[in-house]
Write a protein that holds these residues in place. Structure first.
Motif, PDB file in Angstrom:
ATOM      1  N   VAL B 148       0.838  -1.198   0.000  1.00 27.47           N
ATOM      2  CA  VAL B 148       0.000   0.000   0.000  1.00 27.47           C
ATOM      3  C   VAL B 148       0.873   1.248   0.000  1.00 27.47           C
ATOM      4  CG1 VAL B 148      -1.779   1.271   1.246  1.00 27.47           C
ATOM      5  CG2 VAL B 148      -1.888  -1.205   1.107  1.00 27.47           C
ATOM      6  N   TRP B 149       1.968   1.213   0.778  1.00 30.01           N
ATOM      7  CA  TRP B 149       2.877   2.360   0.790  1.00 30.01           C
ATOM      8  C   TRP B 149       3.478   2.588  -0.591  1.00 30.01           C
ATOM      9  CZ3 TRP B 149       2.621   6.118   3.888  1.00 30.01           C
ATOM     10  CH2 TRP B 149       2.293   5.935   5.237  1.00 30.01           C
ATOM     11  N   THR B 150       3.901   1.470  -1.242  1.00 32.61           N
ATOM     12  CA  THR B 150       4.459   1.597  -2.584  1.00 32.61           C
ATOM     13  C   THR B 150       3.437   2.228  -3.527  1.00 32.61           C
ATOM     14  OG1 THR B 150       5.665  -0.430  -2.147  1.00 32.61           O
ATOM     15  CG2 THR B 150       5.615   0.326  -4.425  1.00 32.61           C
ATOM     16  N   MET B 151       2.196   1.705  -3.456  1.00 33.16           N
ATOM     17  CA  MET B 151       1.142   2.235  -4.310  1.00 33.16           C
ATOM     18  C   MET B 151       0.913   3.714  -4.036  1.00 33.16           C
ATOM     19  SD  MET B 151      -1.522  -0.936  -3.956  1.00 33.16           S
ATOM     20  CE  MET B 151      -2.906  -0.194  -4.794  1.00 33.16           C
ATOM     21  N   ALA B 152       0.881   4.052  -2.741  1.00 32.70           N
ATOM     22  CA  ALA B 152       0.620   5.444  -2.373  1.00 32.70           C
ATOM     23  C   ALA B 152       1.736   6.348  -2.893  1.00 32.70           C
ATOM     24  CB  ALA B 152       0.477   5.573  -0.864  1.00 32.70           C
ATOM     25  N   ALA B 153       2.990   5.872  -2.792  1.00 34.05           N
ATOM     26  CA  ALA B 153       4.119   6.701  -3.246  1.00 34.05           C
ATOM     27  C   ALA B 153       4.040   6.921  -4.749  1.00 34.05           C
ATOM     28  CB  ALA B 153       5.439   6.019  -2.876  1.00 34.05           C
ATOM     29  N   LEU B 154       3.829   5.829  -5.516  1.00 31.16           N
ATOM     30  CA  LEU B 154       3.721   5.956  -6.974  1.00 31.16           C
ATOM     31  C   LEU B 154       2.524   6.836  -7.349  1.00 31.16           C
ATOM     32  CD1 LEU B 154       4.444   2.289  -8.135  1.00 31.16           C
ATOM     33  CD2 LEU B 154       5.937   4.273  -8.342  1.00 31.16           C
ATOM     34  N   GLY B 155       1.416   6.636  -6.612  1.00 33.58           N
ATOM     35  CA  GLY B 155       0.213   7.419  -6.892  1.00 33.58           C
ATOM     36  C   GLY B 155       0.430   8.900  -6.652  1.00 33.58           C
ATOM     37  N   THR B 156       1.164   9.211  -5.565  1.00 33.33           N
ATOM     38  CA  THR B 156       1.444  10.614  -5.278  1.00 33.33           C
ATOM     39  C   THR B 156       2.234  11.237  -6.423  1.00 33.33           C
ATOM     40  OG1 THR B 156       1.602   9.955  -2.979  1.00 33.33           O
ATOM     41  CG2 THR B 156       2.345  12.173  -3.515  1.00 33.33           C
ATOM     42  N   VAL B 157       3.224  10.496  -6.932  1.00 35.40           N
ATOM     43  CA  VAL B 157       4.005  11.008  -8.067  1.00 35.40           C
ATOM     44  C   VAL B 157       3.080  11.302  -9.244  1.00 35.40           C
ATOM     45  CG1 VAL B 157       5.790  10.448  -9.759  1.00 35.40           C
ATOM     46  CG2 VAL B 157       6.081   9.779  -7.364  1.00 35.40           C
ATOM     47  N   ILE B 201      -1.782   2.879 -13.932  1.00 35.90           N
ATOM     48  CA  ILE B 201      -2.199   1.508 -14.248  1.00 35.90           C
ATOM     49  C   ILE B 201      -1.403   0.498 -13.441  1.00 35.90           C
ATOM     50  CG2 ILE B 201      -2.131  -0.218 -16.072  1.00 35.90           C
ATOM     51  CD1 ILE B 201      -2.827   2.181 -17.959  1.00 35.90           C
ATOM     52  N   VAL B 202      -0.091   0.738 -13.374  1.00 36.02           N
ATOM     53  CA  VAL B 202       0.797  -0.184 -12.661  1.00 36.02           C
ATOM     54  C   VAL B 202       0.376  -0.330 -11.199  1.00 36.02           C
ATOM     55  CG1 VAL B 202       3.131  -0.288 -11.768  1.00 36.02           C
ATOM     56  CG2 VAL B 202       2.763   0.027 -14.201  1.00 36.02           C
ATOM     57  N   ILE B 203      -0.116   0.772 -10.626  1.00 41.18           N
ATOM     58  CA  ILE B 203      -0.550   0.745  -9.232  1.00 41.18           C
ATOM     59  C   ILE B 203      -1.654  -0.282  -9.008  1.00 41.18           C
ATOM     60  CG2 ILE B 203      -1.790   2.107  -7.508  1.00 41.18           C
ATOM     61  CD1 ILE B 203      -0.315   4.540  -8.546  1.00 41.18           C
ATOM     62  N   GLY B 204      -2.525  -0.428 -10.032  1.00 38.94           N
ATOM     63  CA  GLY B 204      -3.693  -1.283  -9.824  1.00 38.94           C
ATOM     64  C   GLY B 204      -3.467  -2.746 -10.115  1.00 38.94           C
ATOM     65  N   LEU B 205      -2.315  -3.076 -10.736  1.00 40.73           N
ATOM     66  CA  LEU B 205      -2.124  -4.443 -11.228  1.00 40.73           C
ATOM     67  C   LEU B 205      -2.273  -5.488 -10.136  1.00 40.73           C
ATOM     68  CD1 LEU B 205       0.770  -4.072 -13.797  1.00 40.73           C
ATOM     69  CD2 LEU B 205      -1.678  -4.286 -14.184  1.00 40.73           C
ATOM     70  N   GLN B 206      -1.735  -5.197  -8.961  1.00 44.08           N
ATOM     71  CA  GLN B 206      -1.745  -6.195  -7.895  1.00 44.08           C
ATOM     72  C   GLN B 206      -3.146  -6.403  -7.326  1.00 44.08           C
ATOM     73  OE1 GLN B 206       1.105  -5.242  -4.931  1.00 44.08           O
ATOM     74  NE2 GLN B 206       1.512  -7.373  -4.437  1.00 44.08           N
ATOM     75  N   THR B 207      -3.962  -5.343  -7.388  1.00 43.00           N
ATOM     76  CA  THR B 207      -5.286  -5.445  -6.781  1.00 43.00           C
ATOM     77  C   THR B 207      -6.318  -6.021  -7.741  1.00 43.00           C
ATOM     78  OG1 THR B 207      -4.682  -3.430  -5.651  1.00 43.00           O
ATOM     79  CG2 THR B 207      -6.920  -4.179  -5.379  1.00 43.00           C
ATOM     80  N   VAL B 208      -6.417  -5.454  -8.948  1.00 45.57           N
ATOM     81  CA  VAL B 208      -7.457  -5.945  -9.851  1.00 45.57           C
ATOM     82  C   VAL B 208      -6.909  -6.757 -11.013  1.00 45.57           C
ATOM     83  CG1 VAL B 208      -9.134  -4.160  -9.305  1.00 45.57           C
ATOM     84  CG2 VAL B 208      -7.494  -3.780 -11.135  1.00 45.57           C
ATOM     85  N   GLY B 209      -5.588  -6.739 -11.226  1.00 43.72           N
ATOM     86  CA  GLY B 209      -5.003  -7.559 -12.287  1.00 43.72           C
ATOM     87  C   GLY B 209      -5.043  -6.892 -13.646  1.00 43.72           C
TER      88      GLY B 209
END
Lengths: 370, 311
Positions: B148-157, B201-209
């Motif tokens: 989640v932290w990784t996702m949040a960091a990428l998302g913030t960027v 898109i990359v952020i969502g891969l782990q959650t929805v595929g």
């Protein structure tokens, strides 16, 4: 090569040929992504039909899936017709919803039945020979071969029967309507065929790689020809080539056959994109460069013609003057002059340039035609 | 009421549910924001292509580093997705191939290469490639706090980039010719916007595929479009819809047994689209129907020829 290897390749070849045929029309109509939408959204159709008949090899599965495929097409078009969303967004909304429904149905109700999501999405060509068609106790070969062969024949006969109508509906839908060719009916028949092809092929290559075989070969063939009949033939040939080479790539890496075939489709597309004779990238740049030189030679002879026989000719018609007058770099000017001399357009004498009769004719023609 | 309290309590106390809900919320927020541009620029399906194209990047990242750390795999996904985007843009700009065909080829070929690599890894590495094929369909349940932290960091960027170039992206999307005339580097900005899209898109891969990621991009934005004509409002609404779908999908799938999170989120977001299409003021289909009926009822009176005929 064993019998099994031969059979796998045969199935792959038939799948590739059957997919390429309707693919040509999808690519030409700008609807390539419809194949992606259909191949995903047939999932709930397959699942529901599977619950009904509880047999993965039943023809009812194909009917159910083809109906879901058509439903997807209709829904996408209804959505786009409301003009509330664009067609690409409509596709992007409808097929994930259908696919999600299919995944949820499998997860909820098919937990202990053999209906594997991986198999639906990725397919496994290596298993194709295990499913035999037996009639009266005699082994007639892999079942997939017959199923795919039938679908391929269906596609081929549809295209042969309605070749003219499909051509017109693809390139000039308005005229087709005016002439009473019912392009809407043709459109839905084509979509039904794409659905049937996707269903029959997903078993072998999986939903996503069906897209590779439907879109890839026709898109590659677009680089090679402008004729519809040739596009159809070349697409089938390229698809078949990718299927066979893909099989051997998979064999040498011990990797997924479907993935390797898609990889070969990519290699084939890239090769056509770069090296196709007239529409390829390299040919295009070479042609552009050639045009630049041709134009420069024309400018040179026109320049010489302008000043021919006039008092300033002695000053104007020198190689080093071209730099001032046409703002060519000395190197470029020298190359243009050398080329023009090679083609007997100009001659170099007494420190200045003279037009040959051929050069004069070219210059006069160029001036008249511009 | 009690059930609601239970759910809210679980949301705070249950580690897995909290992580999944947070991850889904981040995903909805970022993809909702960036999806707006994809939908408005008629490039809705590029998300589908990028998501599929990320697979070989994930496989290669694992093959080269041997690491299963989310960030490493996501960087691989990012690079592959980005390359696919560049390839699609290059092919459509320099050849006779149309956008839809380029998308189809890129999507299926990149995915095929990914599949080939994955099966190759499986054979050679001996060990199962566990963790890698969760990216196919997404497995929200495997999310941990670090993810989640990784996702949040990428998302913030991604969101920062979008905010920073807000004016430029708006202009490039709505009037590229004018943007070029006033000297904006249109192609560079296009590429930058695409890069941010790949990030989302990359952020969502782990959650929805990979298969369902495109819905998270298209659906919230398409729904938001129905409620407003203003870009800022649309982005805000789209983000809100994305978060709502993400969190409600995560909650519902935790309440019902055997309900995978990714597909549930997609069904939620599809419902939001359906409601928006039907009910949004002015544009909604229900209002349109009522308006049409009212005007068809009024027509005989408004038509002078009809009046003359009756008198």
């Amino acid at each position: 090569m064993t019998i099994t290897q031969l059979e796998i390749q045969l199935v792959a070849v038939v799948v590739a040929a059957a997919c390429a045929l309707p693919g040509v029309y999808l690519v030409l109509r700008g609807m390539a992504m419809m194949s992606d939408a259909i191949s995903h959204s047939i999932l709930p159709g397959i699942v529901v039909a599977f619950f009904l008949v509880e047999n993965l090899n039943s023809p009812l599965l194909i009917v159910g899936a083809a109906l879901t495929g058509l439903l997807t097409v209709v829904l996408v078009e209804l959505l786009a017709d409301t003009r509330l969303v664009k067609e690409d967004a409509a596709i992007g909304i409808v097929f994930p919803a259908f696919f999600s429904l299919g995944v949820i149905l499998i997860a909820r109700f098919a937990g202990d039945v053999h209906l594997d999501l991986d198999a639906v999405l990725l397919g496994e060509l290596a298993f194709a020979p295990f499913n035999r068609l037996e009639i009266a106790g005699r082994d007639l070969g892999p079942q997939g071969l017959y199923a795919m062969g039938a679908v391929g024949l269906l596609n081929l006969s549809f295209i042969l029967l309605f070749y003219k109508e499909l051509k017109l509906a693809t390139f000039d839908a308005a005229l087709a309507t005016a002439l009473g060719f019912a392009p809407v009916a043709l459109h839905y028949t084509l979509m039904a065929l794409v659905s049937i092809t996707a269903v029959a092929a997903f078993d072998a290559v999986g939903a996503i790689l069906v897209v590779a075989l439907i879109v890839g070969p026709p898109a590659s063939a677009r680089f090679l020809t402008d004729r519809l009949s040739l596009t159809l033939g070349l697409s089938v040939a390229l698809g078949v080539a990718c299927a066979i080479s893909g099989y051997w790539l998979a064999h040498s890496l011990d990797a997924s056959i479907a993935g390797s075939i898609a990889t070969m489709v990519g290699v084939c597309f890239t090769a056509c994109y770069l090296f196709a004779p007239t529409h390829g990238l390299v040919a295009y740049y070479l042609m552009q460069r050639e045009r630049r030189w041709t134009f420069a030679r024309k400018v040179l002879v026109i320049h010489l013609l302008q000043h021919e026989g006039l008092p300033e000719a002695k000053r104007e018609c020198r190689v080093d003057h071209l730099h001032d007058h046409l703002s060519w770099t000395p190197g470029f000017a020298e190359r243009v002059v050398a080329q023009a001399e090679d083609r007997a357009l100009v001659r170099h004498r007494d420190g200045r340039l003279w037009l040959t009769p051929g050069g004069r004719a070219l210059a006069q023609e160029a001036v008249v035609h511009t | 009421m009690n059930a609601l309290v239970d759910v809210l309590y679980a949301l705070v106390s249950d580690y897995t549910l909290r992580t999944v809900a947070l991850g889904s919320a981040v995903l909805g927020l970022v993809s909702g924001a960036l999806g707006t541009y994809a939908v408005l620029r008629r490039q809705s399906l590029i998300g589908d292509a990028i998501a599929h194209a990320a697979l070989p990047g994930i496989a290669l990242a694992f093959l080269l580093t041997g690491s299963r750390v989310t960030l490493v795999l996501l960087i691989g996904a990012l690079v592959a997705g980005w390359l696919a985007t560049l390839a699609i843009m290059a092919v459509t700009q320099t050849s006779r191939i149309t956008f839809d065909s380029a998308l189809g080829v890129a999507l299926s070929v990149f995915f095929g290469v990914g599949l080939m690599l994955l099966t190759y890894i499986q054979q050679t590495a001996g060990a199962r490639q566990a963790g890698l094929d969760t990216f196919l369909f997404g497995q929200a349940a495997t999310l941990v706090t670090d993810d989640v932290w990784t996702m949040a960091a990428l998302g913030t960027v991604a969101l920062l980039g979008m905010g920073l170039f807000w004016k430029e992206f708006k202009l490039v999307s709505f009037d590229p010719v004018f943007a070029r005339t006033i000297g904006l580097p249109v192609r560079l900005l296009d590429t930058l916007l695409m890069t941010l899209l790949v990030l989302a898109i990359v952020i969502g891969l782990q959650t929805v595929g990979v298969v369902l990621m495109s819905a998270m991009l298209v659906a919230p934005a398409a729904a938001a479009r129905q409620w407003t004509d203003h870009l800022g409002t649309m982005v805000g609404l789209s983000m809100a819809f994305g978060v709502a779908a993400g969190v409600s999908g995560a909650l519902i799938s935790s309440l019902v047994a055997n309900l995978p999170t990714g597909p549930t989120i997609v069904i939620c977001v599809s419902l939001i689209v359906a409601i928006s299409l039907a009910l949004a003021p002015h544009r909604g289909l229900v209002w349109r129907y009522l308006r049409d009926r009212r005007s068809s009822l009024q027509q005989p009176i408004a038509d002078p020829a009809a009046q003359k005929g009756t008198s």
